[in-house]
Scaffold this active site. Structure first.
Site, PDB file in Angstrom:
ATOM      1  N   ASP A 177       3.895  14.495  14.074  1.00  0.00           N
ATOM      2  CA  ASP A 177       4.133  14.279  12.633  1.00  0.00           C
ATOM      3  C   ASP A 177       2.822  14.336  11.860  1.00  0.00           C
ATOM      4  O   ASP A 177       2.559  13.489  10.996  1.00  0.00           O
ATOM      5  CB  ASP A 177       4.834  12.943  12.407  1.00  0.00           C
ATOM      6  CG  ASP A 177       5.451  12.838  11.003  1.00  0.00           C
ATOM      7  OD1 ASP A 177       5.636  13.901  10.363  1.00  0.00           O
ATOM      8  OD2 ASP A 177       5.737  11.717  10.553  1.00  0.00           O
ATOM      9  N   LYS A 221       1.744  -3.029   8.905  1.00  0.00           N
ATOM     10  CA  LYS A 221       2.935  -2.193   8.820  1.00  0.00           C
ATOM     11  C   LYS A 221       4.143  -3.011   9.267  1.00  0.00           C
ATOM     12  O   LYS A 221       4.269  -3.364  10.438  1.00  0.00           O
ATOM     13  CB  LYS A 221       2.783  -0.952   9.702  1.00  0.00           C
ATOM     14  CG  LYS A 221       3.944   0.034   9.600  1.00  0.00           C
ATOM     15  CD  LYS A 221       3.659   1.254  10.455  1.00  0.00           C
ATOM     16  CE  LYS A 221       4.746   2.300  10.341  1.00  0.00           C
ATOM     17  NZ  LYS A 221       4.454   3.474  11.187  1.00  0.00           N
ATOM     18  N   GLY A 258       7.077   4.128   4.216  1.00  0.00           N
ATOM     19  CA  GLY A 258       7.465   5.296   4.986  1.00  0.00           C
ATOM     20  C   GLY A 258       8.900   5.179   5.461  1.00  0.00           C
ATOM     21  O   GLY A 258       9.651   4.288   5.036  1.00  0.00           O
ATOM     22  N   PHE A 273      10.079   4.249   8.329  1.00  0.00           N
ATOM     23  CA  PHE A 273      10.398   3.134   9.205  1.00  0.00           C
ATOM     24  C   PHE A 273       9.947   1.781   8.666  1.00  0.00           C
ATOM     25  O   PHE A 273      10.246   0.756   9.257  1.00  0.00           O
ATOM     26  CB  PHE A 273       9.771   3.346  10.589  1.00  0.00           C
ATOM     27  CG  PHE A 273      10.426   4.446  11.369  1.00  0.00           C
ATOM     28  CD1 PHE A 273      11.733   4.315  11.805  1.00  0.00           C
ATOM     29  CD2 PHE A 273       9.737   5.610  11.653  1.00  0.00           C
ATOM     30  CE1 PHE A 273      12.335   5.332  12.527  1.00  0.00           C
ATOM     31  CE2 PHE A 273      10.335   6.626  12.374  1.00  0.00           C
ATOM     32  CZ  PHE A 273      11.646   6.493  12.812  1.00  0.00           C
ATOM     33  N   GLY A 274       9.214   1.751   7.568  1.00  0.00           N
ATOM     34  CA  GLY A 274       8.761   0.457   7.085  1.00  0.00           C
ATOM     35  C   GLY A 274       7.756   0.565   5.956  1.00  0.00           C
ATOM     36  O   GLY A 274       7.487   1.651   5.435  1.00  0.00           O
ATOM     37  N   THR A 275       7.196  -0.600   5.605  1.00  0.00           N
ATOM     38  CA  THR A 275       6.277  -0.716   4.472  1.00  0.00           C
ATOM     39  C   THR A 275       4.916  -1.199   4.960  1.00  0.00           C
ATOM     40  O   THR A 275       4.841  -2.018   5.878  1.00  0.00           O
ATOM     41  CB  THR A 275       6.827  -1.709   3.432  1.00  0.00           C
ATOM     42  OG1 THR A 275       8.170  -1.327   3.089  1.00  0.00           O
ATOM     43  CG2 THR A 275       5.984  -1.714   2.176  1.00  0.00           C
ATOM     44  N   VAL A 276       3.861  -0.690   4.338  1.00  0.00           N
ATOM     45  CA  VAL A 276       2.496  -1.063   4.708  1.00  0.00           C
ATOM     46  C   VAL A 276       1.897  -1.939   3.606  1.00  0.00           C
ATOM     47  O   VAL A 276       2.006  -1.613   2.421  1.00  0.00           O
ATOM     48  CB  VAL A 276       1.616   0.179   4.938  1.00  0.00           C
ATOM     49  CG1 VAL A 276       0.203  -0.234   5.337  1.00  0.00           C
ATOM     50  CG2 VAL A 276       2.223   1.068   6.019  1.00  0.00           C
ATOM     51  N   LEU A 316       0.815  -1.219   0.000  1.00  0.00           N
ATOM     52  CA  LEU A 316       0.000   0.000   0.000  1.00  0.00           C
ATOM     53  C   LEU A 316       0.845   1.264   0.000  1.00  0.00           C
ATOM     54  O   LEU A 316       0.425   2.305  -0.489  1.00  0.00           O
ATOM     55  CB  LEU A 316      -0.926   0.017   1.222  1.00  0.00           C
ATOM     56  CG  LEU A 316      -1.982  -1.090   1.300  1.00  0.00           C
ATOM     57  CD1 LEU A 316      -2.729  -1.003   2.618  1.00  0.00           C
ATOM     58  CD2 LEU A 316      -2.953  -0.994   0.137  1.00  0.00           C
ATOM     59  N   GLY A 317       2.028   1.192   0.596  1.00  0.00           N
ATOM     60  CA  GLY A 317       2.872   2.376   0.674  1.00  0.00           C
ATOM     61  C   GLY A 317       4.107   2.107   1.510  1.00  0.00           C
ATOM     62  O   GLY A 317       4.270   1.035   2.106  1.00  0.00           O
TER      63      GLY A 317
END
Length: 644
Positions: A464, A368, A349, A351-354, A346-347
């Site tokens: 954030d 996540k 960031g 710190f990691g991937t979703v 899905l995306g």
């Protein structure tokens, strides 16, 4: 008036208004314009042919939110192509005539010769889950005669139900008709009883069993004593009769008669009051119960021990009432995400991937997966420990976590419309964000922040907040997400300092970015930036040499707020939009003490009569040649606009 089951009463009272017209059930909200009906008509025009071409089942969608339509067509097993096409064509026409602007509908109907059933369904949300609504019911008008032993008849009936349900939910994955069963049972008082169950292939076996079980339960409670009938939900159908309703169809399971003597023995084997019970039975029962209790105690001990081990200290902020997040098994997550396949991504960031995942029960989740070797471990523990006690409709819900092997994983509710930045900064999708939708999103974000700052049992500063961390559900309601860098405050604490600056430049308040000073006003600043982005439809970093706050302030001082507004919103600026520009500028002021609280922002958004103060210059725009107070009164601008 007949009594509904409690679950259905709750649903009817609090969720949807339902209406049955000419056999089709129309429910849910009404479409805001004709686009929804037009999209449904386009899908329905090809649906019968698509179903026949694809082996008896087809679903598709068309359009964009809020007028996106999902449609589904299905013909029961052993259908004939010509009859299937005719049955579906009839249902699509009936649905459009009967349901008008209703955004949800379904109808099951048999073909002219009662050989099979077909289904047409439409919705403004994707399919795959069992909907709890009032079912469609068509009971036989005839009643079982008074000479029939109803107690024994119902035993035989329940026995046949169980056999039919067992066969129907044993999924045959080689066919789209994987949930199907038809039974011919011998009854003592009647030659035969015929029973059929069918689920659509888009739901799981678990949901199929639940759906059919609720059909049976509703029919049993409402129409006990009838000689047959039908009950259906959008995803399943249950029918029974004393006469054959599938005479042209083979593959019928024969169920032998339930012996009356055996049924009576089962009833008589239950001890009754006054009946002598042997001491051996009492002793055996005592031993079994004792052993069972020991096993349960040992099981709880092992589960809690494993939970403590997995949590690795993340439960340090657990509630006094013992509320914990659910630990998910790594194997379950790997199965749900197809081993973190790229198709489910899905995306990504910092710190990691979703990833999107689907659990065995059909529930959609967002997973996540934190990057190994990064600082994600801190984010992981922080997010779980904070979200463990936060429940608000404008905050994304954390369902659980996984901390096995080298993996650190967070499991959230799945929010279908992705993040706000995918809409507001996309040239095509931004047109879907009307002013009403944008205002709803802005207000929802504000309410989520009020909950974090003032109304929850904790006091949390997000740190954030940005468009990429605002998720949108199916109804475009916003949910604040990503609490990995959030900061927990004591109840009476108003400000703190940190050497670890975390967040996104452009959204950070100046006192936080330059001096590490954290307060609720830091989030207020970020909210102001997001609000101005929502009004302008432009990213904060898209302005050369300055941010959106500086750009908006200059246009404000010049008395030209119309330049700030997204051309897609209005032909000329309205007082309502100007007021929100003023609110955004008040939130991004250089002096943190001058910024409003989020609860004050909510009051401003809710009232047209309240006069809000004039903003001071925002951060990074104050110079020696410019006064902090500005020179143009916005009340004069509003007066001028209203007189045009």
């Amino acid at each position: 008036m007949e009594k509904f089951p409690a679950l259905m009463i709750c649903y009817l009272l609090f969720h949807q208004t339902l209406e049955v017209v000419d056999g089709a059930k129309c429910y849910g909200s009404l479409a805001g314009n004709s686009s929804y009906a037009q999209n449904r008509q386009s899908l329905f025009s090809t649906l019968p042919n698509k179903v026949v071409t694809n082996g008896g089942f087809f679903n598709a969608s068309l359009g964009q939110y809020p007028n996106r339509v999902y449609a589904l067509g299905f013909c029961e097993k052993y259908y004939e192509q010509k009859a299937c096409f005719s049955c579906l064509e009839s249902l699509t026409l009936d649905t459009q005539t009967s349901c008008g602007d209703s955004m949800n509908s379904f109808v099951w109907r048999s073909d002219d010769e009662d050989r099979f059933w077909c289904l047409v369904r439409s919705s403004n949300q994707s399919f795959g889950n069992f909907e709890v609504i009032q079912p469609l019911i068509d009971p036989s008008p005839d009643h079982i005669g008074p000479s029939i032993d109803m107690t024994f008849f119902m035993q035989q009936w329940e026995y046949t139900v169980n056999k039919t349900l067992e066969a129907a939910t044993k999924a045959d994955t080689s066919s789209v008709h994987k949930y199907y069963s038809i039974v011919k049972a011998e009854f003592t008082e009647y030659p035969h009883v015929y029973m059929m169950m069918q689920c659509t292939p888009d739901i799981t076996s678990h949901y199929c069993e639940q759906c059919l079980g609720d059909c049976v339960k509703y029919f049993r409670e409402q129409f006990r004593g009838r000689t047959g009938g039908m009950a259906s939900f959008p995803s399943c159908l249950f029918k029974w009769d004393l006469l054959s309703f599938h005479s042209a169809i083979g593959n019928v399971t024969i169920v032998p008669a339930l012996d009356r003597h055996q049924a009576q023995e089962k009833r008589s084997s239950i001890p009754k009051k006054g009946r002598c019970v042997h001491w051996e039975i009492i002793g055996l029962t005592f031993l079994v119960l004792t052993f069972t209790n020991l096993l349960v105690f040992f099981g709880f001990y092992k589960v809690n021990a494993r939970r403590r081990k997995l949590s690795n200290g993340i439960n340090e902020y657990a509630d006094s009432d013992g509320q914990f997040m659910l630990p998910y098994d790594l194997g379950m997550i790997l199965s749900a995400t197809a081993d973190f396949s790229t198709e489910n991504k899905l995306g990504q960031g910092g710190f990691g991937t979703v990833y999107k995942g689907i659990l065995l029960n059909g529930k959609e989740i967002a997973v996540k997966r934190l990057t190994r070797g990064s600082d994600g471990g801190v984010e992981f523990r922080n997010e779980v420990s904070l979200l463990i006690r936060l429940q608000h409709k404008n905050l994304v819900k954390l369902l659980g976590f996984c901390n096995e092997r080298d993996e650190e994983i967070l499991v959230y509710e799945f929010v279908p419309n992705s993040s706000l930045d995918r809409f507001i900064f996309d040239e095509e999708k931004r047109s879907l964000l009307t002013w009403e939708v944008r205002f709803k999103i802005i207000e929802g974000i504000a309410r989520g922040l009020v909950y974090l700052h003032e109304d929850s049992q904790l006091k949390i500063i997000h740190r954030d907040l940005k468009a990429g961390n605002i998720l949108l559900d199916a109804e475009m309601n916003p949910k604040v997400a990503d609490f990995g860098t959030a900061r927990l405050f004591d109840t009476n604490e108003t400000q703190a300092e940190t050497k670890r600056i975390a967040g996104t430049r452009g959204y950070m308040a100046p006192e936080y970015l330059n001096h590490g000073q954290i307060s609720a006003k830091s989030d207020v600043y970020s909210f102001g930036v997001v609000l101005l982005e929502m009004i302008s439809g432009r990213r904060n970093n898209s302005f050369v040499g300055e941010g959106i706050a500086a750009f908006a302030w200059k246009r404000w001082v010049e008395g030209r707020p119309d330049v700030i507004i997204d051309p897609l919103l209005v032909q000329k600026p309205s007082n309502e939009i100007i007021k929100l520009i003023q609110t955004g500028l008040l939130c991004v002021q250089q002096n943190a003490t001058k910024r409003p609280t989020m609860s004050t922002v909510i009051v401003w958004l809710a009232s047209e009569a309240i006069t809000i103060p004039s903003p001071k210059a925002p951060a990074f725009t104050v110079s020696n040649s410019q006064s902090e107070d500005g020179t143009t009164s916005m009340s004069n601008v509003l007066t001028e606009l209203s007189c045009r």
